[in-house]
Design a protein around this motif. Structure first.
Motif, PDB file in Angstrom:
ATOM      1  N   GLY A 204      16.606   0.656 -14.702  1.00 42.21           N
ATOM      2  CA  GLY A 204      17.550  -0.294 -14.125  1.00 42.21           C
ATOM      3  C   GLY A 204      17.179  -0.832 -12.766  1.00 42.21           C
ATOM      4  N   ALA A 205      15.980  -0.536 -12.259  1.00 41.36           N
ATOM      5  CA  ALA A 205      15.571  -1.049 -10.950  1.00 41.36           C
ATOM      6  C   ALA A 205      15.458  -2.575 -10.990  1.00 41.36           C
ATOM      7  CB  ALA A 205      14.238  -0.442 -10.537  1.00 41.36           C
ATOM      8  N   ASN A 206      15.701  -3.206  -9.858  1.00 39.64           N
ATOM      9  CA  ASN A 206      15.671  -4.664  -9.773  1.00 39.64           C
ATOM     10  C   ASN A 206      14.541  -5.105  -8.847  1.00 39.64           C
ATOM     11  OD1 ASN A 206      16.167  -7.412  -9.373  1.00 39.64           O
ATOM     12  ND2 ASN A 206      18.374  -7.175  -9.495  1.00 39.64           N
ATOM     13  N   LEU A 207      13.517  -5.737  -9.435  1.00 38.19           N
ATOM     14  CA  LEU A 207      12.363  -6.212  -8.665  1.00 38.19           C
ATOM     15  C   LEU A 207      12.293  -7.735  -8.656  1.00 38.19           C
ATOM     16  CD1 LEU A 207      11.550  -3.187  -9.502  1.00 38.19           C
ATOM     17  CD2 LEU A 207       9.208  -3.926  -9.084  1.00 38.19           C
ATOM     18  N   THR A 208      13.425  -8.398  -8.740  1.00 42.04           N
ATOM     19  CA  THR A 208      13.450  -9.854  -8.753  1.00 42.04           C
ATOM     20  C   THR A 208      12.757 -10.419  -7.517  1.00 42.04           C
ATOM     21  OG1 THR A 208      15.530  -9.856  -9.990  1.00 42.04           O
ATOM     22  CG2 THR A 208      14.947 -11.880  -8.831  1.00 42.04           C
ATOM     23  N   ASP A 209      11.812 -11.324  -7.741  1.00 40.73           N
ATOM     24  CA  ASP A 209      11.082 -12.014  -6.671  1.00 40.73           C
ATOM     25  C   ASP A 209      10.237 -11.077  -5.812  1.00 40.73           C
ATOM     26  OD1 ASP A 209      12.077 -14.555  -7.366  1.00 40.73           O
ATOM     27  OD2 ASP A 209      13.903 -14.211  -6.223  1.00 40.73           O
ATOM     28  N   ALA A 210       9.949  -9.872  -6.302  1.00 43.79           N
ATOM     29  CA  ALA A 210       9.057  -8.969  -5.563  1.00 43.79           C
ATOM     30  C   ALA A 210       7.609  -9.431  -5.714  1.00 43.79           C
ATOM     31  CB  ALA A 210       9.204  -7.539  -6.079  1.00 43.79           C
ATOM     32  N   ARG A 211       6.799  -9.193  -4.688  1.00 43.30           N
ATOM     33  CA  ARG A 211       5.368  -9.485  -4.747  1.00 43.30           C
ATOM     34  C   ARG A 211       4.636  -8.225  -5.172  1.00 43.30           C
ATOM     35  NH1 ARG A 211       3.515 -11.977   0.800  1.00 43.30           N
ATOM     36  NH2 ARG A 211       1.519 -11.374  -0.159  1.00 43.30           N
ATOM     37  N   THR A 212       3.921  -8.316  -6.301  1.00 46.26           N
ATOM     38  CA  THR A 212       3.347  -7.105  -6.890  1.00 46.26           C
ATOM     39  C   THR A 212       1.859  -7.242  -7.191  1.00 46.26           C
ATOM     40  OG1 THR A 212       4.068  -7.913  -9.070  1.00 46.26           O
ATOM     41  CG2 THR A 212       5.532  -6.373  -7.933  1.00 46.26           C
ATOM     42  N   ASP A 213       1.166  -8.150  -6.520  1.00 46.63           N
ATOM     43  CA  ASP A 213      -0.257  -8.307  -6.783  1.00 46.63           C
ATOM     44  C   ASP A 213      -0.999  -7.011  -6.439  1.00 46.63           C
ATOM     45  OD1 ASP A 213       0.848  -9.594  -4.329  1.00 46.63           O
ATOM     46  OD2 ASP A 213      -1.226  -9.418  -3.630  1.00 46.63           O
ATOM     47  N   GLY A 214      -1.815  -6.557  -7.376  1.00 46.38           N
ATOM     48  CA  GLY A 214      -2.603  -5.349  -7.160  1.00 46.38           C
ATOM     49  C   GLY A 214      -1.830  -4.054  -7.337  1.00 46.38           C
ATOM     50  N   ILE A 215      -0.604  -4.119  -7.854  1.00 49.84           N
ATOM     51  CA  ILE A 215       0.201  -2.908  -8.021  1.00 49.84           C
ATOM     52  C   ILE A 215      -0.380  -2.035  -9.133  1.00 49.84           C
ATOM     53  CG2 ILE A 215       1.811  -3.848  -9.740  1.00 49.84           C
ATOM     54  CD1 ILE A 215       4.078  -2.413  -8.243  1.00 49.84           C
ATOM     55  N   GLY A 216      -0.244  -0.720  -8.989  1.00 50.82           N
ATOM     56  CA  GLY A 216      -0.678   0.215 -10.019  1.00 50.82           C
ATOM     57  C   GLY A 216       0.509   0.993 -10.554  1.00 50.82           C
ATOM     58  N   LEU A 217       0.680   1.012 -11.874  1.00 49.78           N
ATOM     59  CA  LEU A 217       1.800   1.708 -12.507  1.00 49.78           C
ATOM     60  C   LEU A 217       1.272   2.706 -13.531  1.00 49.78           C
ATOM     61  CD1 LEU A 217       4.166  -1.344 -13.217  1.00 49.78           C
ATOM     62  CD2 LEU A 217       4.380   0.310 -11.353  1.00 49.78           C
TER      63      LEU A 217
ATOM     64  N   ASP B  62       0.807  -1.231   0.000  1.00 47.57           N
ATOM     65  CA  ASP B  62       0.000   0.000   0.000  1.00 47.57           C
ATOM     66  C   ASP B  62       0.838   1.279   0.000  1.00 47.57           C
ATOM     67  OD1 ASP B  62      -2.722  -1.178   0.177  1.00 47.57           O
ATOM     68  OD2 ASP B  62      -1.978  -1.935   2.083  1.00 47.57           O
ATOM     69  N   ILE B  63       2.109   1.199  -0.387  1.00 40.68           N
ATOM     70  CA  ILE B  63       2.901   2.432  -0.469  1.00 40.68           C
ATOM     71  C   ILE B  63       2.495   3.250  -1.687  1.00 40.68           C
ATOM     72  CG2 ILE B  63       4.904   1.369   0.645  1.00 40.68           C
ATOM     73  CD1 ILE B  63       6.230   1.678  -2.248  1.00 40.68           C
ATOM     74  N   THR B  64       2.857   4.526  -1.651  1.00 40.04           N
ATOM     75  CA  THR B  64       2.681   5.425  -2.797  1.00 40.04           C
ATOM     76  C   THR B  64       4.028   6.035  -3.140  1.00 40.04           C
ATOM     77  OG1 THR B  64       0.400   5.975  -2.162  1.00 40.04           O
ATOM     78  CG2 THR B  64       1.530   7.494  -3.659  1.00 40.04           C
ATOM     79  N   ILE B  65       4.440   5.879  -4.397  1.00 38.03           N
ATOM     80  CA  ILE B  65       5.621   6.569  -4.904  1.00 38.03           C
ATOM     81  C   ILE B  65       5.133   7.536  -5.972  1.00 38.03           C
ATOM     82  CG2 ILE B  65       7.819   6.360  -6.110  1.00 38.03           C
ATOM     83  CD1 ILE B  65       8.167   3.607  -4.901  1.00 38.03           C
ATOM     84  N   ASP B  66       5.238   8.812  -5.693  1.00 31.34           N
ATOM     85  CA  ASP B  66       4.719   9.843  -6.585  1.00 31.34           C
ATOM     86  C   ASP B  66       5.883  10.711  -7.051  1.00 31.34           C
ATOM     87  OD1 ASP B  66       3.237  11.658  -7.990  1.00 31.34           O
ATOM     88  OD2 ASP B  66       2.172  12.485  -6.269  1.00 31.34           O
ATOM     89  N   GLY B  67       6.314  10.486  -8.290  1.00 27.58           N
ATOM     90  CA  GLY B  67       7.446  11.242  -8.823  1.00 27.58           C
ATOM     91  C   GLY B  67       8.765  10.746  -8.255  1.00 27.58           C
ATOM     92  N   GLY B  68       9.831  11.428  -8.637  1.00 26.74           N
ATOM     93  CA  GLY B  68      11.138  11.088  -8.104  1.00 26.74           C
ATOM     94  C   GLY B  68      11.931  10.159  -8.997  1.00 26.74           C
ATOM     95  N   ASP B  69      13.146   9.850  -8.561  1.00 30.56           N
ATOM     96  CA  ASP B  69      14.086   9.038  -9.324  1.00 30.56           C
ATOM     97  C   ASP B  69      14.555   7.875  -8.460  1.00 30.56           C
ATOM     98  OD1 ASP B  69      16.095   7.947 -10.849  1.00 30.56           O
ATOM     99  OD2 ASP B  69      17.082   9.851 -11.313  1.00 30.56           O
ATOM    100  N   PHE B  70      14.152   6.650  -8.841  1.00 32.82           N
ATOM    101  CA  PHE B  70      14.547   5.428  -8.149  1.00 32.82           C
ATOM    102  C   PHE B  70      15.397   4.555  -9.072  1.00 32.82           C
ATOM    103  CE2 PHE B  70      11.259   7.033  -5.510  1.00 32.82           C
ATOM    104  CZ  PHE B  70      11.343   6.428  -4.269  1.00 32.82           C
ATOM    105  N   SER B  71      16.161   5.181  -9.959  1.00 27.82           N
ATOM    106  CA  SER B  71      16.977   4.431 -10.901  1.00 27.82           C
ATOM    107  C   SER B  71      17.956   3.526 -10.160  1.00 27.82           C
ATOM    108  CB  SER B  71      17.752   5.392 -11.813  1.00 27.82           C
ATOM    109  OG  SER B  71      16.873   6.128 -12.630  1.00 27.82           O
ATOM    110  N   ASN B  72      18.066   2.290 -10.653  1.00 27.15           N
ATOM    111  CA  ASN B  72      18.995   1.295 -10.106  1.00 27.15           C
ATOM    112  C   ASN B  72      18.703   0.941  -8.645  1.00 27.15           C
ATOM    113  OD1 ASN B  72      20.594   1.107 -12.548  1.00 27.15           O
ATOM    114  ND2 ASN B  72      21.396   3.138 -12.021  1.00 27.15           N
ATOM    115  N   ALA B  73      17.517   1.273  -8.156  1.00 25.71           N
ATOM    116  CA  ALA B  73      17.145   0.876  -6.801  1.00 25.71           C
ATOM    117  C   ALA B  73      16.850  -0.623  -6.763  1.00 25.71           C
ATOM    118  CB  ALA B  73      15.923   1.663  -6.333  1.00 25.71           C
ATOM    119  N   GLY B  74      17.074  -1.230  -5.607  1.00 21.31           N
ATOM    120  CA  GLY B  74      16.829  -2.652  -5.453  1.00 21.31           C
ATOM    121  C   GLY B  74      15.574  -2.927  -4.644  1.00 21.31           C
ATOM    122  N   PHE B  75      14.662  -3.724  -5.220  1.00 22.86           N
ATOM    123  CA  PHE B  75      13.428  -4.123  -4.539  1.00 22.86           C
ATOM    124  C   PHE B  75      13.314  -5.648  -4.509  1.00 22.86           C
ATOM    125  CE2 PHE B  75      12.654   0.089  -6.282  1.00 22.86           C
ATOM    126  CZ  PHE B  75      11.960   0.745  -5.293  1.00 22.86           C
TER     127      PHE B  75
END
Length: 227
Positions: free
Chosen positions: A116-129, A86-99
């Protein structure tokens, strides 16, 4: 200390953040410099990071449920194993961040650069992009089933084994992405740039909806024209 506490224009260290965490109340940090801090494992439910410098900051295994990140600079920040439902990320730069292994269920991410962000094995059910730049991102096995994706650029991203079943693509790009073993049954791809997809690879889209122009582009590789 109350839920309305706000810290502005400071560069707190780990000790100062620990003291804020112990209050058990959400805190708003505005224009604070947290660059490179180790905040791993902290419980920051409902915190608001606003225009903060989070470059290289470690949030590994932190509890960030219902947190907000507004216009933050978070290049190479590490959220591996974090609880971020349930987080909100609004704007900004998360380049090469690890999730990696982060829980991003029902997260809302908009207007954000995540090259370049890495979301390997992240749980993303219901995510909005929406309006997210995921060029060259590492997203294997990501589940975006039934998601509505608006203005998301997946160009050259690793989307191998992703689940896009019944997803809707609006103004998106899959150009030159790695789509090995990804699933698209029931997906609406009419709003996606499929540049770089060869007719021999078209079987990956079995069961998906594409436009006449997209079909013509694929058949054009065989010298055929769709009239």
């Amino acid at each position: 200390m109350t839920a309305t506490d706000s810290i502005t224009d400071t560069a707190p260290d780990r000790v100062a953040i620990d003291q804020l965490v112990r209050t058990g109340q959400p805190v708003t940090l505005t224009q604070c410099d947290l660059q490179g801090l180790d905040l791993s494992g902290l419980d920051m439910v409902g915190w608001h990071f606003q225009r903060c410098n989070l470059a290289g900051t470690a949030f590994e295994r932190a509890v960030l449920e219902d947190a907000r990140f507004t216009s933050c600079r978070a290049g190479a920040a590490r959220f591996d194993g974090a609880e971020m439902s349930d987080i909100t990320i609004d704007g900004g730069d998360f380049s090469n961040a690890g999730f990696r292994r982060a829980v991003l269920s029902s997260a809302r991410i908009a207007g954000c650069k995540m090259t370049g962000a890495n979301l390997t094995d992240a749980r993303t059910d219901g995510i909005g992009l929406q309006d997210v730049l995921l060029v060259l991102a590492v997203l294997p096995k990501l589940s975006l089933r039934k998601a509505v994706l608006r203005q998301v650029n997946f160009s050259e991203a690793d989307l191998s084994q992703c689940d896009f079943r019944d997803a809707v693509f609006e103004g998106c790009s899959l150009r030159d992405a790695n789509l090995t073993d990804s699933r698209f049954e029931g997906a609406d791809l009419r709003g996606a740039d499929l540049g770089g997809v060869r007719l021999t690879d078209a079987g990956r889209f079995r069961g998906a909806v594409i436009s006449k122009q997209q079909a013509a582009d694929l058949l054009g590789q065989m010298g055929l024209r769709v009239l």
